[in-house]
Scaffold this motif. Structure first.
Motif, PDB file in Angstrom:
ATOM      1  N   ASP A 152      40.099 -13.826  43.704  1.00  0.00           N
ATOM      2  CA  ASP A 152      40.686 -15.140  43.955  1.00  0.00           C
ATOM      3  C   ASP A 152      40.999 -15.848  42.640  1.00  0.00           C
ATOM      4  O   ASP A 152      41.855 -16.727  42.595  1.00  0.00           O
ATOM      5  CB  ASP A 152      39.731 -16.002  44.790  1.00  0.00           C
ATOM      6  N   VAL A 153      40.256 -15.514  41.600  1.00  0.00           N
ATOM      7  CA  VAL A 153      40.565 -15.977  40.249  1.00  0.00           C
ATOM      8  C   VAL A 153      40.947 -14.758  39.416  1.00  0.00           C
ATOM      9  O   VAL A 153      40.610 -13.620  39.752  1.00  0.00           O
ATOM     10  CB  VAL A 153      39.371 -16.709  39.603  1.00  0.00           C
ATOM     11  N   GLU A 154      41.640 -15.003  38.323  1.00  0.00           N
ATOM     12  CA  GLU A 154      42.144 -13.904  37.497  1.00  0.00           C
ATOM     13  C   GLU A 154      40.994 -13.149  36.834  1.00  0.00           C
ATOM     14  O   GLU A 154      40.166 -13.727  36.145  1.00  0.00           O
ATOM     15  CB  GLU A 154      43.087 -14.449  36.433  1.00  0.00           C
ATOM     16  N   ILE A 155      40.980 -11.841  37.040  1.00  0.00           N
ATOM     17  CA  ILE A 155      40.044 -10.940  36.371  1.00  0.00           C
ATOM     18  C   ILE A 155      40.875  -9.773  35.845  1.00  0.00           C
ATOM     19  O   ILE A 155      41.738  -9.255  36.557  1.00  0.00           O
ATOM     20  CB  ILE A 155      38.952 -10.446  37.337  1.00  0.00           C
ATOM     21  N   PRO A 156      40.664  -9.355  34.597  1.00  0.00           N
ATOM     22  CA  PRO A 156      41.505  -8.301  34.000  1.00  0.00           C
ATOM     23  C   PRO A 156      41.595  -7.054  34.866  1.00  0.00           C
ATOM     24  O   PRO A 156      40.628  -6.652  35.518  1.00  0.00           O
ATOM     25  CB  PRO A 156      40.801  -8.014  32.667  1.00  0.00           C
ATOM     26  N   ASP A 157      42.779  -6.425  34.866  1.00  0.00           N
ATOM     27  CA  ASP A 157      43.040  -5.275  35.735  1.00  0.00           C
ATOM     28  C   ASP A 157      42.150  -4.080  35.441  1.00  0.00           C
ATOM     29  O   ASP A 157      41.847  -3.290  36.339  1.00  0.00           O
ATOM     30  CB  ASP A 157      44.510  -4.842  35.593  1.00  0.00           C
ATOM     31  N   HIS A 158      41.742  -3.923  34.176  1.00  0.00           N
ATOM     32  CA  HIS A 158      40.961  -2.733  33.832  1.00  0.00           C
ATOM     33  C   HIS A 158      39.523  -2.823  34.342  1.00  0.00           C
ATOM     34  O   HIS A 158      38.782  -1.849  34.280  1.00  0.00           O
ATOM     35  CB  HIS A 158      40.962  -2.501  32.316  1.00  0.00           C
ATOM     36  N   ILE A 159      39.131  -3.986  34.859  1.00  0.00           N
ATOM     37  CA  ILE A 159      37.787  -4.165  35.414  1.00  0.00           C
ATOM     38  C   ILE A 159      37.854  -3.913  36.918  1.00  0.00           C
ATOM     39  O   ILE A 159      38.441  -4.698  37.666  1.00  0.00           O
ATOM     40  CB  ILE A 159      37.251  -5.580  35.118  1.00  0.00           C
ATOM     41  N   ASP A 160      37.287  -2.789  37.355  1.00  0.00           N
ATOM     42  CA  ASP A 160      37.275  -2.519  38.787  1.00  0.00           C
ATOM     43  C   ASP A 160      36.050  -3.177  39.412  1.00  0.00           C
ATOM     44  O   ASP A 160      34.981  -3.267  38.806  1.00  0.00           O
ATOM     45  CB  ASP A 160      37.336  -1.022  39.097  1.00  0.00           C
ATOM     46  N   ILE A 161      36.235  -3.667  40.634  1.00  0.00           N
ATOM     47  CA  ILE A 161      35.220  -4.463  41.327  1.00  0.00           C
ATOM     48  C   ILE A 161      34.931  -3.815  42.674  1.00  0.00           C
ATOM     49  O   ILE A 161      35.849  -3.376  43.368  1.00  0.00           O
ATOM     50  CB  ILE A 161      35.705  -5.908  41.549  1.00  0.00           C
ATOM     51  N   TYR A 162      33.678  -3.767  43.032  1.00  0.00           N
ATOM     52  CA  TYR A 162      33.294  -3.134  44.293  1.00  0.00           C
ATOM     53  C   TYR A 162      32.227  -4.001  44.969  1.00  0.00           C
ATOM     54  O   TYR A 162      31.168  -4.246  44.402  1.00  0.00           O
ATOM     55  CB  TYR A 162      32.747  -1.742  44.029  1.00  0.00           C
ATOM     56  N   LEU A 163      32.541  -4.482  46.162  1.00  0.00           N
ATOM     57  CA  LEU A 163      31.592  -5.228  46.982  1.00  0.00           C
ATOM     58  C   LEU A 163      31.203  -4.373  48.173  1.00  0.00           C
ATOM     59  O   LEU A 163      32.065  -3.948  48.944  1.00  0.00           O
ATOM     60  CB  LEU A 163      32.219  -6.540  47.465  1.00  0.00           C
ATOM     61  N   VAL A 164      29.926  -4.090  48.305  1.00  0.00           N
ATOM     62  CA  VAL A 164      29.443  -3.357  49.478  1.00  0.00           C
ATOM     63  C   VAL A 164      29.291  -4.362  50.612  1.00  0.00           C
ATOM     64  O   VAL A 164      28.406  -5.204  50.603  1.00  0.00           O
ATOM     65  CB  VAL A 164      28.103  -2.660  49.200  1.00  0.00           C
ATOM     66  N   GLN A 165      30.204  -4.266  51.557  1.00  0.00           N
ATOM     67  CA  GLN A 165      30.217  -5.215  52.671  1.00  0.00           C
ATOM     68  C   GLN A 165      30.741  -4.482  53.899  1.00  0.00           C
ATOM     69  O   GLN A 165      31.907  -4.157  53.992  1.00  0.00           O
ATOM     70  CB  GLN A 165      31.107  -6.409  52.338  1.00  0.00           C
ATOM     71  N   GLY A 166      29.883  -4.208  54.811  1.00  0.00           N
ATOM     72  CA  GLY A 166      30.287  -3.462  55.993  1.00  0.00           C
ATOM     73  C   GLY A 166      30.008  -1.976  55.834  1.00  0.00           C
ATOM     74  O   GLY A 166      29.832  -1.456  54.741  1.00  0.00           O
TER      75      GLY A 166
END
Length: 634
Positions: free
Chosen positions: A132-146
């Motif tokens: 929802d806010v800008e985070i650099p593209d090279h930083i991958d993000i993973y939320l364990v949800q579901g």
């Protein structure tokens, strides 16, 4: 991808860049890294890979559906491993959750996210996962949800597929960044390092090691995910996240679907996570072992950071509050003294002049910001109703055997003999699949034994909380409306104030009482379930993982209510802290039997030590596998 391959690509990319810089003509122009977002795959909130354009479309739909919005300013020099966003603000359904906070995440640190139930912890993690806010593209993000999707493929295949997708994504991103004129060298170096950590030839073995730590045996690993329960597919989702090892890993109550053995294993595994980790947890033990820092989402809607684990946080916060109150009292005394002088100055010219000078001192204090008084959180006091005593035993198992098929060869239990009365405080532990929840269903009568008998007192009233109780609530009703409609016949003459008190005693106040249940956090929904149980007036309460999604204060309040309750309590829980506070008997479900560990002088602390030794052996085996992998490709 083998290390030698990625190193070779790095050399080739650098050579190509040097050639471009030397000639400045005739070279291939490519889209700069900063503007290739549309071609850069991302990881969505449930952990799956997707094109970022699709992910952004999904995010917009999600924001419309949830009314979640966030903004902030990415610090310009945050192009490397760390993430820093100034003036971070987050709202949900128009309610402000975070306002003007600093979001500062350092690579290699593991953050425990704290906050009261309903403060917005889950929404905060979802906001980060959806960028929802800008985070650099090279930083991958993973939320364990579901849970992992139910498919025809096995858990190992499910994990390996995601790992291969990540390799492909990183290779594509590296190729595009390497030929760009304004390439971010540090970001590119990070991508190559990630590629060098991965070896597709060992994907299956490493995935199996992680699944084993989370409680999977070989038979379970061979099952298609479509044949697994939701709880086991949640473990697959968690295993996939640990295997992929994203730059920013977000875990919301990761222990909720785990048994004690898997909790201890995950605790030890995450303690070595060397990227960025943010987790919420109701377990003080878990956060003490895993976390290097704490983030406190305060009632004032700020993110306050503390170095150290949860226990260190408690000590530091207590010391800070003592010092703040000393400074507050001193300042208030000084202000009172000055105001007293001003009031007594009268009309004498010299005193009036001094009074004006004194007033300027107060004005300067107010302009600089007065020291705030420490606001103590409202104490929660969960409370279960007093009930009339029944003579023991009120529940008696005699030579009970059980299997779902009814066949002896499939017995989950055999030869069970024990009693439960209104003084019982029993905690049931054991590995997943051994039958803990089945045992509770035998106690309630939802399941009947194949052999033997379960006798219950004729006047016995039972109430049960399960992990899925909150899912059965009517999401379109408010807590007050739901409780009133459910118990109106039992309490026909009660007014609105009575029903408000019923939910209020479990920490639901203000708008939380009257808003639809679908607007409540998971922890607040659980409290609605406890309010239901209290109104049932049971003689025995059965609690199956009652601490899931509760904050620390709520767990302590629940423990106090259990200890003061005049009836019996049987708990299935992976929360060592709750068990240590309330359990007088520790029962282990193992080898088709129920073993009273307390009679063998085994405490919950002793039991955890045994699990820690087992987990350490599993992790050392996985680390040895990883080292052998590295040697094999060096």
């Amino acid at each position: 991808m083998a290390p030698s391959s990625s190193k070779q690509k790095r050399l080739e990319a650098k050579a190509a860049k040097a050639s471009r810089n030397a000639s400045k003509a005739g070279s291939l122009k490519s889209t700069p890294a900063a503007s290739i977002a549309g071609d850069t795959p991302a990881i969505s909130a449930n952990g799956s890979f997707a094109d970022l354009n699709d992910a952004q479309a999904q995010m917009r739909k999600l924001n419309v559906a949830t009314n979640r919005s966030a903004n902030g300013v990415l610090v310009s020099d945050a192009k490397g491993r760390d993430i820093k966003i100034d003036q971070y603000t987050l709202s949900f359904h128009g309610r402000l959750l975070v306002e003007g906070a600093e979001l500062s995440l350092n690579y290699g640190q593991r953050y425990g996210l704290l906050g009261e139930n309903g403060s917005g912890k889950t929404t905060f993690l979802e906001s980060l996962a959806n960028r929802d806010v800008e985070i650099p593209d090279h930083i991958d993000i993973y939320l364990v949800q579901g849970a992992a999707e139910p498919e025809e493929i096995t858990a190992v295949e499910y994990i390996v597929r995601s790992a291969k997708e990540k390799v492909e994504r990183l290779e594509k991103l590296a190729e595009e960044m390497a030929v760009a004129d304004d390439v971010d060298e540090l970001a590119l170096e990070m991508i190559y390092e990630e590629l060098e950590e991965m070896d597709p030839s060992m994907f299956e073995a490493k995935a199996g090691a992680i699944l084993s730590g989370l409680g999977f045996n070989k038979a379970m690993m061979a099952k298609p995910t479509k044949d697994m329960s939701g709880g086991w597919r949640m473990r697959v989702s968690l295993a996939r996240a640990l295997f992929i090892k994203p730059h920013l890993l977000l875990l919301d109550e990761p222990t909720s679907h785990l048994d004690l053995g898997a909790v201890v294993w995950l605790e030890a595994y995450l303690a070595t996570y060397n990227h960025i980790l943010i987790l919420t947890s109701h377990s003080a033990d878990f956060m003490d072992t895993v976390c290097t820092n704490m983030m406190d989402l305060t009632p004032k809607k700020k993110l306050v950071y503390y170095g150290g684990n949860y226990s260190t946080y408690l000590r530091t916060k207590a010391d800070n509050e003592i010092n703040q109150m000393k400074a507050y009292n001193k300042q208030q005394e000084e202000i009172a003294h000055i105001k007293k002088f001003i009031a007594s100055a009268g009309t004498y010219a010299n005193l009036v002049k001094q009074a004006k000078s004194k007033q300027k001192i107060i004005d300067k204090m107010e302009a600089a910001g007065l020291i705030e008084k420490v606001e103590q959180p409202r104490l929660l006091r969960f409370d279960f109703e007093e009930v009339k005593k029944l003579p023991p035993p009120i529940i008696a198992f005699s030579d009970v055997a059980f299997s779902y098929s009814g066949e002896k060869k499939d017995y989950l239990y055999k030869g069970l003999n024990f009693g439960i009365d209104m003084d019982s405080r029993i905690a049931i532990v054991g590995d997943n699949g051994t039958g803990k929840s089945t045992l509770l269903n035998l106690i309630t009568g939802d399941l009947n034994p194949v052999e033997g008998t379960v006798q219950r007192h004729g006047q016995l009233k039972l109430a049960k909380y399960s992990q899925h109780s909150a899912d059965q609530l009517p999401f379109d009703k408010s807590p007050v409306d739901h409780i009133q409609s459910k118990f109106a016949e039992k309490f026909p003459d009660k007014d609105l104030q009575f029903w408000r008190q019923c939910v209020g005693r479990f920490g639901l106040s203000g708008a939380h009482q009257t808003n639809p249940i679908n607007m409540l956090s998971d922890g607040l929904r659980n409290r609605v379930c406890f309010a239901e149980i209290a109104l049932e007036h049971p003689h025995v309460i059965l609690l199956d993982e009652p601490t899931n999604h509760l904050d620390m204060a709520s767990i302590d309040s629940l423990a106090s209510a259990i200890k003061q309750f005049s009836g019996g309590v049987v708990i299935v829980s992976h929360d060592f802290r709750l068990i240590s506070q309330v359990a007088e008997d520790l029962w282990e479900v193992k080898d088709k039997q129920v073993i009273n560990l307390t009679k063998e002088d085994i405490s919950i602390v002793d039991y955890k030590r045994t699990l820690q030794k087992r987990s350490q052996a599993q992790i050392e085996k996985a680390q040895l596998l990883s080292k052998n992998t590295t040697k094999g490709v060096a």
